[in-house]
Design a protein around this motif. Structure first.
Motif, mmCIF file in Angstrom:
data_model
loop_
_atom_site.group_PDB
_atom_site.id
_atom_site.type_symbol
_atom_site.label_atom_id
_atom_site.label_comp_id
_atom_site.label_asym_id
_atom_site.label_seq_id
_atom_site.Cartn_x
_atom_site.Cartn_y
_atom_site.Cartn_z
ATOM 1 N N THR A 1 0.848 -1.178 0.000
ATOM 2 C CA THR A 1 0.000 0.000 0.000
ATOM 3 C C THR A 1 0.891 1.237 0.000
ATOM 4 N N PHE A 2 0.315 2.419 0.129
ATOM 5 C CA PHE A 2 1.084 3.672 0.069
ATOM 6 C C PHE A 2 0.297 4.745 0.807
ATOM 7 N N PRO A 3 0.963 5.833 1.239
ATOM 8 C CA PRO A 3 0.325 6.810 2.124
ATOM 9 C C PRO A 3 -1.003 7.371 1.619
ATOM 10 N N ALA A 4 -1.136 7.608 0.330
ATOM 11 C CA ALA A 4 -2.389 8.178 -0.183
ATOM 12 C C ALA A 4 -3.568 7.232 0.002
ATOM 13 N N ILE B 1 2.709 -2.387 3.963
ATOM 14 C CA ILE B 1 1.801 -3.410 3.474
ATOM 15 C C ILE B 1 0.541 -3.443 4.334
ATOM 16 N N ALA B 2 -0.553 -3.810 3.698
ATOM 17 C CA ALA B 2 -1.803 -4.074 4.402
ATOM 18 C C ALA B 2 -1.853 -5.561 4.714
ATOM 19 N N MET B 3 -2.064 -5.899 5.975
ATOM 20 C CA MET B 3 -2.097 -7.300 6.396
ATOM 21 C C MET B 3 -3.500 -7.868 6.201
ATOM 22 N N LEU B 4 -3.584 -8.948 5.428
ATOM 23 C CA LEU B 4 -4.859 -9.618 5.169
ATOM 24 C C LEU B 4 -4.973 -10.935 5.925
ATOM 25 N N PRO C 1 -7.834 -3.248 -1.182
ATOM 26 C CA PRO C 1 -6.629 -2.465 -1.504
ATOM 27 C C PRO C 1 -6.409 -2.348 -3.014
ATOM 28 N N MET C 2 -5.904 -1.199 -3.422
ATOM 29 C CA MET C 2 -5.776 -0.895 -4.846
ATOM 30 C C MET C 2 -4.906 -1.897 -5.596
ATOM 31 N N LEU C 3 -3.828 -2.376 -4.960
ATOM 32 C CA LEU C 3 -2.943 -3.277 -5.682
ATOM 33 C C LEU C 3 -3.524 -4.689 -5.814
ATOM 34 N N VAL C 4 -4.612 -4.963 -5.111
ATOM 35 C CA VAL C 4 -5.407 -6.157 -5.385
ATOM 36 C C VAL C 4 -6.431 -5.839 -6.461
ATOM 37 N N GLU C 5 -7.106 -4.714 -6.313
ATOM 38 C CA GLU C 5 -8.179 -4.312 -7.228
ATOM 39 C C GLU C 5 -7.693 -4.180 -8.669
ATOM 40 N N ILE D 1 -2.538 4.670 -8.348
ATOM 41 C CA ILE D 1 -1.460 3.853 -7.784
ATOM 42 C C ILE D 1 -0.103 4.450 -8.145
ATOM 43 N N HIS D 2 0.054 4.818 -9.410
ATOM 44 C CA HIS D 2 1.342 5.380 -9.851
ATOM 45 C C HIS D 2 1.671 6.649 -9.081
ATOM 46 N N GLN D 3 0.702 7.551 -8.963
ATOM 47 C CA GLN D 3 0.948 8.801 -8.234
ATOM 48 C C GLN D 3 1.268 8.524 -6.771
ATOM 49 N N GLY D 4 0.528 7.576 -6.175
ATOM 50 C CA GLY D 4 0.771 7.245 -4.772
ATOM 51 C C GLY D 4 2.151 6.661 -4.552
ATOM 52 N N MET D 5 2.599 5.838 -5.472
ATOM 53 C CA MET D 5 3.922 5.224 -5.354
ATOM 54 C C MET D 5 5.032 6.253 -5.527
ATOM 55 N N GLN D 6 4.771 7.298 -6.276
ATOM 56 C CA GLN D 6 5.779 8.351 -6.447
ATOM 57 C C GLN D 6 6.022 9.104 -5.145
ATOM 58 N N GLN D 7 4.998 9.162 -4.289
ATOM 59 C CA GLN D 7 5.122 9.882 -3.016
ATOM 60 C C GLN D 7 5.727 9.015 -1.921
ATOM 61 N N LEU D 8 5.763 7.698 -2.142
ATOM 62 C CA LEU D 8 6.204 6.777 -1.099
ATOM 63 C C LEU D 8 7.663 6.953 -0.677
#
Length: 234
Positions: free
Chosen positions: A34-37, A62-65, A86-90, A143-150
């Motif tokens: 996951t990421f801060p956004a 990471i988000a714990m499932l 979570p977006m990276l699942v979606e 996702i791309h924008q969020g990862m840039q801020q990570l």
């Protein structure tokens, strides 16, 4: 093995994506990046912790499932039992490729969600984008924008020595002992000891809110344990 290729309306004109939930569609995951956004939505449902990246040189949130590998405690047959996925699942089976400054959508042709017969159409009969693909494009962009801020967020945590390893000892209702280790969380003592100047800098950069989202999310470990206990009597 993943088989990502550049998505195009000629080779993939008949491509369809199965959007059902289930282990057979790749949803049996114990954690997802996951990421801060995304923290605000994630912390409402899942614990957020950190782990070292596969190269051992950095960290990722990471988000714990689940509590053990390949265990998704939110997966109930063909249903995801939480209001937020979570977006990276979606986004599966799509991902972003970068060519210079241009972002390009790729699709993993070996992903179980990929089909020619059933699911959501990706392209219209004459080649235009379907509403489904437009939603995918918006998701991938977020996702791309969020990862840039990570990286800035992780740098702030490391510079201020705010990450610490932790182990969670869990005794289930059947008496079995489980130990969750190899993960990291926010060191609250160091956070409280930060100078006013550093706290102001973290706040100005938007990192302080993300830190408190991580801390708030940890109460969700109780829910994970409850879900694990519930499986003992199914």
């Amino acid at each position: 093995m993943p088989n990502p290729v550049l998505l195009n309306s000629i080779e993939h004109k008949d491509l369809r994506i199965i959007t059902n939930r289930g282990a057979e569609w790749g949803d049996q995951l114990a954690w997802v990046t996951t990421f801060p956004a995304e923290f605000r939505d994630v912390q409402a449902c899942y614990p957020i912790v950190f782990r070292q990246t596969t190269d051992g040189l950095g960290f990722e949130p990471i988000a714990m499932l689940g509590l053990v590998e390949n265990e998704n405690l939110f997966l109930k047959g063909d249903r995801w039992d939480a209001p937020y996925v979570p977006m990276l699942v979606e986004r599966q089976p799509f991902l972003i490729g970068v060519n210079g400054s241009e972002l390009m959508v790729h699709v993993d042709l070996d992903h179980p969600r990929v089909s020619q017969q059933s699911g959501e159409a990706v392209f219209k009969p004459h080649g235009g984008h379907t509403e489904f693909l437009e939603r995918v494009n918006s998701l991938l962009s977020a996702i791309h924008q969020g990862m840039q801020q990570l990286p800035d967020f992780l740098t702030a945590l490391l510079q201020n020595e705010l990450l610490e390893s932790f182990a969670l000892e869990v005794e289930l209702n059947d008496g079995s002992q489980n130990r969750l280790s190899g993960f990291y969380t926010i060191n609250e003592d160091r956070l409280q000891a930060l100078s006013g100047e550093v706290v102001a800098q973290l706040h100005a950069a938007g990192h302080l809110r993300s830190i408190y989202m991580v801390l708030a999310s940890l109460s969700n470990f109780r829910m994970l344990i409850d879900r694990k206990n519930a499986l003992l009597y199914v």
